[in-house]
Design an enzyme around this catalytic site. Structure first.
Site, PDB file in Angstrom:
ATOM      1  CG  LEU A   1      -1.081  -6.719  -6.884  1.00 40.21           C
ATOM      2  CD1 LEU A   1      -0.997  -8.340  -6.453  1.00 40.21           C
ATOM      3  CD2 LEU A   1      -0.947  -5.811  -5.428  1.00 40.21           C
ATOM      4  CG  ASP A   2       4.864  -2.396  -8.014  1.00 36.47           C
ATOM      5  OD1 ASP A   2       4.111  -1.820  -8.731  1.00 36.47           O
ATOM      6  OD2 ASP A   2       5.541  -2.075  -6.988  1.00 36.47           O
ATOM      7  NE  ARG A   3       8.129  -9.353 -14.718  1.00 38.79           N
ATOM      8  CZ  ARG A   3       8.849  -9.610 -15.771  1.00 38.79           C
ATOM      9  NH1 ARG A   3       9.216  -8.495 -16.402  1.00 38.79           N
ATOM     10  NH2 ARG A   3       9.076 -10.590 -16.193  1.00 38.79           N
TER      11      ARG A   3
ATOM     12  NE  ARG B   1       9.237  -1.630  -4.757  1.00 39.23           N
ATOM     13  CZ  ARG B   1       9.439  -2.047  -5.998  1.00 39.23           C
ATOM     14  NH1 ARG B   1       8.353  -2.090  -7.068  1.00 39.23           N
ATOM     15  NH2 ARG B   1      10.730  -2.425  -6.670  1.00 39.23           N
TER      16      ARG B   1
END
Length: 340
Positions: free
Chosen positions: A159-161, A261
């Site tokens: 997962l993205d930070r 995104r």
């Protein structure tokens, strides 16, 4: 030496500190002979050494591989060799400086599900899943530090930070292999909750836009819609409509980097709080509201997969983070007519 005492295989000789290593900063253990178990089997020898020889510079690990000091079943191997259960690996004496200040702090995270094969946590926003790119450690390193007796613990996906929510980890190599196969074959179902900015109209919208990864001049990883990019497909379903915002469920049909995104940005509805692809002026304004939004509003809230051991279909959910719930409440009553 701490890094060598935590081998997941069975050692036939324990490390010993030599007289030359009287300094608390330097240790010279003897050669180790490690028998590879089922959970270590399948790993490349270089990746195995990088994991068990924590703190030893990567360049040194590859040097001892090239020089033939690392042996498997008494024979030389190269860095691409994949370990087999029962292999006896000779790891030569390694020298490293202990750096207590750099010890990874142990941490546990909210557990959604756990058994002998899987660990599923609810990752907070702002925490990286692994070290690298300017981050010294992440979720996986902290969990390994908190669970020193765990023989195997690996990330199934990432997962993205800035993204919160469901993160799967495998506690057995067989589980990791099974889940990777399911993801590759499109058997898993991942759903995210996302707050898009703007006047969203459609109750259900498919976005199919090819995505291309590139690196900026300062080394930052970015993604853009390009005809030469990888095929990418996201399905967005409208859950609640607010003035200037829309709460959507995003269903990933492909799993590209930053897919949700960039797909939302490309359609003119960037994610609230997204500091890479969002509306930067609006993000600043969101942080100054009476109930501020100081993070990206993207949450991995549901995943469906087949259990790697039992074969049972599992659907797991993680509740929306409190700061996101509070922000939604601050937006007032949603316009339910938009869902009809």
């Amino acid at each position: 030496m701490k890094d060598l005492e935590r081998f997941s295989g069975k050692t036939t000789q324990k490390p010993r500190q030599s007289a030359a290593a009287s300094s608390p900063q330097t240790v010279l253990p003897q050669a180790q002979f490690v028998t590879i178990g089922e959970e270590e089997a399948g790993q490349r020898i270089d990746n195995y050494l990088l994991r068990v020889c924590k703190g030893v510079p990567k360049s040194h690990v590859y040097r001892i591989l090239r020089s033939g000091e690392v042996r498997v079943n008494k024979g030389r191997i190269d860095q691409l060799y994949r370990l087999v259960a029962g292999d006896i690996v000779r790891i030569p004496p390694v020298r490293m400086a202990e750096k207590p200040d750099n010890v990874v702090p142990a941490a546990e995270f909210p557990i959604i599900y756990e058994d002998a094969h899987l660990l599923v946590i609810d990752k907070p926003a702002g925490v990286a899943v692994h070290g690298g790119s300017g981050v010294s450690f992440g979720v996986i390193e902290q969990l390994r530090s908190a669970r020193p007796d765990a023989k195997f613990l690996e990330l199934v996906h990432r997962l993205d930070r800035e993204t919160s929510g469901l993160l799967l980890l495998a506690k057995k190599r067989s589980a990791l292999t099974s889940l990777h196969e399911q993801m590759r074959d499109g058997e898993t179902d991942k759903r995210y909750l996302v707050l898009a900015t703007g006047d969203w109209k459609n109750k259900r919208q498919h976005v199919k836009a090819p995505l291309h990864k590139y690196t900026t001049g300062d080394g930052e990883r970015r993604v853009a819609v390009m005809e030469t990019g990888m095929p990418s497909h996201t399905v967005f379903t409208l859950l609640r409509k607010y003035k200037d915002f829309a709460l959507l469920e995003a269903e990933l049909k492909t799993g590209r980097t930053h897919q949700i995104r960039v797909h939302l940005q490309s359609t003119g509805f960037p994610i609230a709080g997204d500091d890479k692809y969002g509306d930067f002026a609006q993000n600043k304004a969101l942080q100054k509201r009476p109930v501020p939004l100081k993070r990206m509003f993207l949450h991995a809230h549901q995943i469906t997969f087949r259990h790697p051991d039992s074969g049972k279909i599992m659907t797991l959910n993680a509740p929306l983070a409190p700061e996101c719930e509070k922000f939604l409440v601050s937006l007032g009553q949603p316009d339910n007519s938009a869902l009809q």
